[in-house]
Design a protein around this motif. Structure first.
Motif, PDB file in Angstrom:
ATOM      1  N   ILE A  25      49.168 -13.533 -52.150  1.00  0.00           N
ATOM      2  CA  ILE A  25      49.777 -12.620 -53.114  1.00  0.00           C
ATOM      3  C   ILE A  25      51.244 -12.425 -52.778  1.00  0.00           C
ATOM      4  N   ARG A  26      51.523 -12.242 -51.497  1.00  0.00           N
ATOM      5  CA  ARG A  26      52.912 -12.038 -51.081  1.00  0.00           C
ATOM      6  C   ARG A  26      53.715 -13.326 -51.215  1.00  0.00           C
ATOM      7  N   THR A  27      53.073 -14.466 -50.966  1.00  0.00           N
ATOM      8  CA  THR A  27      53.756 -15.747 -51.116  1.00  0.00           C
ATOM      9  C   THR A  27      54.212 -15.947 -52.556  1.00  0.00           C
ATOM     10  N   VAL A  28      53.328 -15.647 -53.490  1.00  0.00           N
ATOM     11  CA  VAL A  28      53.657 -15.790 -54.914  1.00  0.00           C
ATOM     12  C   VAL A  28      54.690 -14.746 -55.316  1.00  0.00           C
ATOM     13  N   GLY A  29      54.495 -13.518 -54.876  1.00  0.00           N
ATOM     14  CA  GLY A  29      55.517 -12.493 -55.055  1.00  0.00           C
ATOM     15  C   GLY A  29      55.556 -11.796 -56.390  1.00  0.00           C
ATOM     16  N   ARG A  30      54.800 -12.309 -57.351  1.00  0.00           N
ATOM     17  CA  ARG A  30      54.828 -11.703 -58.681  1.00  0.00           C
ATOM     18  C   ARG A  30      53.486 -11.947 -59.362  1.00  0.00           C
ATOM     19  N   LEU A  31      52.943 -10.901 -59.992  1.00  0.00           N
ATOM     20  CA  LEU A  31      51.725 -11.000 -60.782  1.00  0.00           C
ATOM     21  C   LEU A  31      51.939 -10.240 -62.077  1.00  0.00           C
TER      22      LEU A  31
ATOM     23  N   SER B 238      43.152 -20.791 -56.719  1.00  0.00           N
ATOM     24  CA  SER B 238      43.861 -19.859 -55.846  1.00  0.00           C
ATOM     25  C   SER B 238      45.049 -19.257 -56.582  1.00  0.00           C
ATOM     26  N   VAL B 239      45.524 -18.140 -56.049  1.00  0.00           N
ATOM     27  CA  VAL B 239      46.680 -17.476 -56.648  1.00  0.00           C
ATOM     28  C   VAL B 239      47.891 -18.409 -56.642  1.00  0.00           C
ATOM     29  N   ILE B 240      48.039 -19.182 -55.587  1.00  0.00           N
ATOM     30  CA  ILE B 240      49.169 -20.114 -55.515  1.00  0.00           C
ATOM     31  C   ILE B 240      49.042 -21.193 -56.588  1.00  0.00           C
ATOM     32  N   GLU B 241      47.832 -21.708 -56.809  1.00  0.00           N
ATOM     33  CA  GLU B 241      47.648 -22.708 -57.865  1.00  0.00           C
ATOM     34  C   GLU B 241      47.900 -22.099 -59.240  1.00  0.00           C
ATOM     35  N   GLY B 242      47.498 -20.846 -59.441  1.00  0.00           N
ATOM     36  CA  GLY B 242      47.784 -20.177 -60.706  1.00  0.00           C
ATOM     37  C   GLY B 242      49.273 -20.030 -60.938  1.00  0.00           C
ATOM     38  N   ALA B 243      49.996 -19.653 -59.889  1.00  0.00           N
ATOM     39  CA  ALA B 243      51.442 -19.510 -60.006  1.00  0.00           C
ATOM     40  C   ALA B 243      52.112 -20.859 -60.240  1.00  0.00           C
ATOM     41  N   ALA B 244      51.569 -21.917 -59.626  1.00  0.00           N
ATOM     42  CA  ALA B 244      52.121 -23.256 -59.834  1.00  0.00           C
ATOM     43  C   ALA B 244      51.953 -23.693 -61.279  1.00  0.00           C
ATOM     44  N   LEU B 245      50.780 -23.433 -61.859  1.00  0.00           N
ATOM     45  CA  LEU B 245      50.557 -23.780 -63.265  1.00  0.00           C
ATOM     46  C   LEU B 245      51.499 -22.985 -64.164  1.00  0.00           C
ATOM     47  N   ALA B 246      51.672 -21.724 -63.863  1.00  0.00           N
ATOM     48  CA  ALA B 246      52.599 -20.911 -64.653  1.00  0.00           C
ATOM     49  C   ALA B 246      54.025 -21.436 -64.544  1.00  0.00           C
ATOM     50  N   ALA B 247      54.420 -21.842 -63.334  1.00  0.00           N
ATOM     51  CA  ALA B 247      55.780 -22.351 -63.126  1.00  0.00           C
ATOM     52  C   ALA B 247      56.013 -23.633 -63.912  1.00  0.00           C
ATOM     53  N   VAL B 248      55.026 -24.523 -63.918  1.00  0.00           N
ATOM     54  CA  VAL B 248      55.146 -25.774 -64.671  1.00  0.00           C
ATOM     55  C   VAL B 248      55.184 -25.493 -66.174  1.00  0.00           C
ATOM     56  N   THR B 249      54.385 -24.538 -66.609  1.00  0.00           N
ATOM     57  CA  THR B 249      54.374 -24.171 -68.029  1.00  0.00           C
ATOM     58  C   THR B 249      55.739 -23.652 -68.457  1.00  0.00           C
ATOM     59  N   ASN B 250      56.377 -22.871 -67.574  1.00  0.00           N
ATOM     60  CA  ASN B 250      57.771 -22.459 -67.752  1.00  0.00           C
ATOM     61  C   ASN B 250      57.997 -21.697 -69.060  1.00  0.00           C
ATOM     62  N   LEU B 251      57.135 -20.722 -69.311  1.00  0.00           N
ATOM     63  CA  LEU B 251      57.307 -19.837 -70.459  1.00  0.00           C
ATOM     64  C   LEU B 251      57.423 -18.403 -69.954  1.00  0.00           C
ATOM     65  N   PRO B 252      58.281 -17.585 -70.554  1.00  0.00           N
ATOM     66  CA  PRO B 252      58.515 -16.239 -70.022  1.00  0.00           C
ATOM     67  C   PRO B 252      57.316 -15.307 -70.121  1.00  0.00           C
ATOM     68  N   ASN B 253      56.354 -15.616 -70.997  1.00  0.00           N
ATOM     69  CA  ASN B 253      55.189 -14.738 -71.168  1.00  0.00           C
ATOM     70  C   ASN B 253      53.944 -15.239 -70.446  1.00  0.00           C
ATOM     71  N   VAL B 254      54.112 -16.241 -69.573  1.00  0.00           N
ATOM     72  CA  VAL B 254      52.964 -16.804 -68.857  1.00  0.00           C
ATOM     73  C   VAL B 254      53.170 -16.652 -67.355  1.00  0.00           C
ATOM     74  N   TRP B 255      52.229 -15.966 -66.695  1.00  0.00           N
ATOM     75  CA  TRP B 255      52.256 -15.907 -65.248  1.00  0.00           C
ATOM     76  C   TRP B 255      50.815 -15.924 -64.750  1.00  0.00           C
ATOM     77  N   THR B 256      50.535 -15.281 -63.650  1.00  0.00           N
ATOM     78  CA  THR B 256      49.198 -15.375 -63.058  1.00  0.00           C
ATOM     79  C   THR B 256      48.716 -14.010 -62.588  1.00  0.00           C
TER      80      THR B 256
END
Length: 248
Positions: A182-188, A147-165
């Motif tokens: 999509i709105r919950t994550v707020g950024r793609l 899910s988009v939320i799981e993708g954003a969670a992985l990106a957040a844990v990775t914590n690199l400026p060039n990694v998102w979802t």
């Protein structure tokens, strides 16, 4: 928004239609001989459609195995080197089979390994000036990050400026994922689009596609949208899809 396609064979025609960029297959690019790669690079340059993104980052590496984790960095350096030479600015980390959790691996360990691998991917990509878009995939294609939320969670844990979802309309439609995610994550940092039926070109605006695009507008998304879909007649479907997406 910039709208792209995934077929090198159709790049020249797409450029004339008004498409903005090409999304290439990273695994296919990595397997070319140097001579074949140079021919492909010339072909893309002559098409008039710049190669700005790539998909299918991994094909035959099992990322969550110890062997796969040991191979990933050297593979990435070779692959990102070529992608950089093509002008690619963003790489999609989908590759559902490559990141699938083996049955015998506990979920917690699989998640830790996936976080580590994603951090390696993002770190190496950053050295080549490339962003990473983690791609959530439907449950039928992988068992990690659906899910988009799981993708954003992985990106957040990775914590690199060039990694998102990214958000992929087809995968969201198939798993009945709420568009509100999509709105919950707020950024793609990237988007893939296709109709649910047949994973086809979005030649018309059905209700699901309208909801998907409305959510993108709600978060102010103004980046790339790649049509990652099939078509039986590119010459007919591509201009219709382009007009549909621009109208939405």
């Amino acid at each position: 928004m910039r709208i792209g396609i995934t077929s090198i064979d159709q790049a020249a025609a797409a450029a004339k239609m008004g498409f903005d960029y090409l999304e290439v297959n990273a695994s296919a690019i990595s397997k070319l001989s140097e001579e074949e790669f140079e021919k492909t690079r010339t072909r893309i340059q002559e098409s008039g459609l710049p190669a700005e993104s790539c998909n299918v980052l991994f094909h035959d590496i099992q990322l969550l195995s110890e062997e796969g984790m040991g191979r990933v960095e050297s593979y990435l350096r070779d692959t990102f080197g070529r992608l950089q030479r093509l002008g690619v600015k963003l790489a999609v980390f989908g590759s559902g089979g490559a990141r699938r959790k083996p049955d015998e691996l506990p979920f917690g360990e699989a998640w830790r390994r996936l976080c580590e691998v994603t951090r390696i991917i993002g770190t190496v990509a950053g050295e080549y000036g490339i962003e990473i878009a983690i791609e959530p995939l439907r449950c039928g294609e992988t068992n990690m990050v659906n899910s988009v939320i799981e993708g954003a969670a992985l990106a957040a844990v990775t914590n690199l400026p060039n990694v998102w979802t990214l958000a992929d309309s087809y995968h969201m439609f198939m798993d009945a994922e709420p568009m509100e995610h999509i709105r919950t994550v707020g950024r793609l940092n990237h988007v893939h689009v296709a109709l649910r039926d047949g994973r086809s070109y979005p030649t018309y605006a059905d209700g699901q596609l309208r909801l998907f695009m409305n959510e993108l507008h709600a978060i102010g998304y103004d980046g790339r949208i790649t049509i990652e879909a099939g078509t039986n007649c590119f010459e007919h479907d591509a201009p219709l899809a382009l007009a549909t997406l621009r109208a939405l």
